[in-house]
Design a protein around this motif. Structure first.
Motif, PDB file in Angstrom:
ATOM      1  N   PRO A 129       0.809  -1.215   0.000  1.00 37.11           N
ATOM      2  CA  PRO A 129       0.000   0.000   0.000  1.00 37.11           C
ATOM      3  C   PRO A 129       0.845   1.267   0.000  1.00 37.11           C
ATOM      4  O   PRO A 129       2.067   1.220   0.231  1.00 37.11           O
ATOM      5  CB  PRO A 129      -0.810  -0.117   1.293  1.00 37.11           C
ATOM      6  CG  PRO A 129       0.062  -0.927   2.198  1.00 37.11           C
ATOM      7  CD  PRO A 129       0.753  -1.919   1.309  1.00 37.11           C
TER       8      PRO A 129
ATOM      9  N   GLN B 281       1.895  -1.605 -11.170  1.00 31.94           N
ATOM     10  CA  GLN B 281       0.526  -2.064 -11.379  1.00 31.94           C
ATOM     11  C   GLN B 281      -0.113  -1.399 -12.595  1.00 31.94           C
ATOM     12  O   GLN B 281      -1.129  -1.878 -13.114  1.00 31.94           O
ATOM     13  CB  GLN B 281      -0.331  -1.807 -10.125  1.00 31.94           C
ATOM     14  CG  GLN B 281      -0.806  -0.373  -9.942  1.00 31.94           C
ATOM     15  CD  GLN B 281       0.250   0.529  -9.307  1.00 31.94           C
ATOM     16  OE1 GLN B 281       1.362   0.083  -9.043  1.00 31.94           O
ATOM     17  NE2 GLN B 281      -0.099   1.779  -9.054  1.00 31.94           N
TER      18      GLN B 281
ATOM     19  N   ASP C  69       1.299  -1.009  -6.233  1.00 29.51           N
ATOM     20  CA  ASP C  69       0.192  -1.238  -5.303  1.00 29.51           C
ATOM     21  C   ASP C  69      -0.975  -1.772  -6.120  1.00 29.51           C
ATOM     22  O   ASP C  69      -1.598  -1.029  -6.892  1.00 29.51           O
ATOM     23  CB  ASP C  69      -0.186   0.070  -4.609  1.00 29.51           C
ATOM     24  CG  ASP C  69      -1.339  -0.093  -3.623  1.00 29.51           C
ATOM     25  OD1 ASP C  69      -1.865  -1.215  -3.502  1.00 29.51           O
ATOM     26  OD2 ASP C  69      -1.712   0.909  -2.993  1.00 29.51           O
TER      27      ASP C  69
ATOM     28  N   THR D 293      -3.852  -2.351  -5.457  1.00 27.78           N
ATOM     29  CA  THR D 293      -5.171  -1.756  -5.180  1.00 27.78           C
ATOM     30  C   THR D 293      -5.335  -0.393  -5.845  1.00 27.78           C
ATOM     31  O   THR D 293      -6.417   0.196  -5.785  1.00 27.78           O
ATOM     32  CB  THR D 293      -5.374  -1.583  -3.658  1.00 27.78           C
ATOM     33  OG1 THR D 293      -4.445  -0.611  -3.152  1.00 27.78           O
ATOM     34  CG2 THR D 293      -5.173  -2.907  -2.937  1.00 27.78           C
ATOM     35  N   GLN D 294      -4.272   0.132  -6.481  1.00 29.36           N
ATOM     36  CA  GLN D 294      -4.352   1.443  -7.126  1.00 29.36           C
ATOM     37  C   GLN D 294      -4.088   1.335  -8.618  1.00 29.36           C
ATOM     38  O   GLN D 294      -3.262   2.044  -9.186  1.00 29.36           O
ATOM     39  CB  GLN D 294      -3.363   2.419  -6.482  1.00 29.36           C
ATOM     40  CG  GLN D 294      -3.690   2.753  -5.044  1.00 29.36           C
ATOM     41  CD  GLN D 294      -2.808   3.870  -4.487  1.00 29.36           C
ATOM     42  OE1 GLN D 294      -2.035   4.484  -5.203  1.00 29.36           O
ATOM     43  NE2 GLN D 294      -2.946   4.136  -3.202  1.00 29.36           N
TER      44      GLN D 294
ATOM     45  N   GLU E 286      -9.623  -0.415   2.710  1.00 28.27           N
ATOM     46  CA  GLU E 286      -9.585  -1.875   2.552  1.00 28.27           C
ATOM     47  C   GLU E 286     -10.806  -2.518   3.179  1.00 28.27           C
ATOM     48  O   GLU E 286     -11.386  -3.457   2.619  1.00 28.27           O
ATOM     49  CB  GLU E 286      -8.300  -2.429   3.180  1.00 28.27           C
ATOM     50  CG  GLU E 286      -7.036  -2.099   2.391  1.00 28.27           C
ATOM     51  CD  GLU E 286      -5.790  -2.614   3.087  1.00 28.27           C
ATOM     52  OE1 GLU E 286      -5.885  -2.961   4.289  1.00 28.27           O
ATOM     53  OE2 GLU E 286      -4.722  -2.656   2.440  1.00 28.27           O
TER      54      GLU E 286
ATOM     55  N   ASP F 141     -13.756  -1.942   0.882  1.00 31.99           N
ATOM     56  CA  ASP F 141     -13.689  -2.795  -0.305  1.00 31.99           C
ATOM     57  C   ASP F 141     -14.093  -4.222   0.022  1.00 31.99           C
ATOM     58  O   ASP F 141     -14.763  -4.898  -0.774  1.00 31.99           O
ATOM     59  CB  ASP F 141     -12.270  -2.790  -0.886  1.00 31.99           C
ATOM     60  CG  ASP F 141     -11.927  -1.450  -1.514  1.00 31.99           C
ATOM     61  OD1 ASP F 141     -12.852  -0.687  -1.827  1.00 31.99           O
ATOM     62  OD2 ASP F 141     -10.713  -1.170  -1.670  1.00 31.99           O
ATOM     63  N   SER F 142     -13.706  -4.702   1.198  1.00 29.48           N
ATOM     64  CA  SER F 142     -14.056  -6.079   1.575  1.00 29.48           C
ATOM     65  C   SER F 142     -15.543  -6.225   1.838  1.00 29.48           C
ATOM     66  O   SER F 142     -16.137  -7.279   1.608  1.00 29.48           O
ATOM     67  CB  SER F 142     -13.253  -6.505   2.813  1.00 29.48           C
ATOM     68  OG  SER F 142     -13.585  -5.696   3.922  1.00 29.48           O
TER      69      SER F 142
END
Length: 352
Positions: free
Chosen positions: A168, A270, A295, A297-298, A346, A349-350
């Motif tokens: 992250p 990424q 990352d 997630t980005q 996070e 998102d979960s």
């Protein structure tokens, strides 16, 4: 130490230094201390790797050696060489006897004297940092891992030829990679550093960017430059770039190249496609190392496009010489709120 006397009047001596960092500290900002020493002694001073070679008239060479060794003593004791130390030594009588020389060295090393000198002016923390940088001290060798995850990451970069790091924002992926690359350059493990970033905008179109190639790619590689400027003096970074020791390149410009003896860093991995990642990784030449950070997630790629970072980790994780490092929110070392911000997103998102 080696003494090679060409004749009765000329001499050449070599002084083995511990590192390039010591040489930079002894030579001063923009080699100012070195120029002043040359002017005083009229000795040719050349740095070859970590060895300082002194050439000239025997008495002058001995005088130059004495001054450099006294500077090394001060540097070793105080972890810095101030302009006042250099001025005091150069202003002294060059023909002083051994007793006077010892007295001068002890005088310069006197802790009380140095404490009084520093206390004469109120110096802020930032000013001390600037002074340290100007004296040749930088942060490269002082960078240390702050979490177990970062320690594993730094160990992997020192031992493996290819390292993927997924983590992250704020966990030190880019900063530690740049520090490791600079240290490898200082230790002469590589001859060049190449910083690469895909030119992908984070959700907004910037449109046409004016200027030359560097000006166009500068906004995208700014995090890499920020990390480097935080560790090194600005003039030193500029010299490295002017001499092509450090190169900044758009990912698209890497095609067709083979880079030997090079430390390559691909940031924001990424945001590469599978094809781009394959192209970049295959630029590795003899005695080269690659660190890919990102990352997952980005991801700013078009919807439905598979990230080259995730694909590369999946494909290459079982290959000898490749290390996969995954940092987490526990490795975040930015502002205390960053860790909570990342955790909040996070968690959201979960839930969805």
């Amino acid at each position: 130490m080696i003494d090679k006397a060409a004749d009765d009047h000329m001499s050449e001596k070599s002084i083995q230094l511990r590192s390039q960092s010591e040489a930079q500290a002894l030579f001063g900002p923009q080699d100012d201390y070195l120029r002043r020493l040359r002017q005083l002694t009229d000795v040719q001073i050349v740095l070859r790797g970590n060895v300082v070679v002194l050439s000239g008239e025997k008495d002058r060479v001995n005088q130059c050696e004495d001054l450099l060794q006294s500077w090394r003593t001060i540097l070793n004791k105080n972890q810095e060489l101030l302009d006042s130390d250099v001025t005091k030594s150069l202003d002294s009588n060059p023909d002083h006897d051994e007793h006077d020389k010892d007295y001068l060295e002890q005088d310069m090393l006197n802790d009380t004297d140095r404490a009084e000198e520093r206390s004469s002016v109120e110096v802020s923390t930032r000013t001390r940092e600037i002074r340290a940088a100007q004296a040749g001290r930088d942060k490269v060798s002082a960078v240390r891992a702050k979490t177990p995850g970062q320690a594993s990451y730094m160990e992997a970069m020192s031992e493996k030829s290819l390292v993927f790091c997924d983590g992250p924002a704020g966990c030190g992926k880019t900063y530690l990679a740049v520090a490791t690359a600079l240290q490898a350059l200082r230790d002469e493990e590589v001859r060049k550093i190449v910083l690469v970033r895909p030119a992908v905008e984070a959700g907004e179109k910037l449109g046409f960017l004016p200027g030359d190639m560097f000006a166009k790619v500068n906004p995208f590689v700014r995090p890499l430059l920020d990390a480097m400027n935080d560790m090194l003096d600005f003039d030193q970074v500029r010299r490295y770039m002017a001499n092509d020791v450090i190169e900044i390149a758009p990912l698209a410009f890497m095609r067709g190249r083979t880079l030997n003896d090079t430390f390559m860093i691909l940031d924001e991995g990424q945001n590469t496609t599978i094809t781009q990642m394959k192209m970049f990784l295959t630029r590795m030449g003899v005695n080269s190392r690659i660190v890919v950070t990102g990352d997952a997630t980005q991801n700013d790629l078009p919807k439905g496009t598979v990230s080259g970072l995730q694909d590369g980790i999946r494909r290459l994780s079982g290959i000898d010489g490749v290390e996969i490092v995954r940092l987490t929110g526990q490795d975040i070392v930015r502002h205390r709120l960053v860790r909570q911000i990342v955790s909040a997103y996070e968690a959201d998102d979960s839930d969805t």
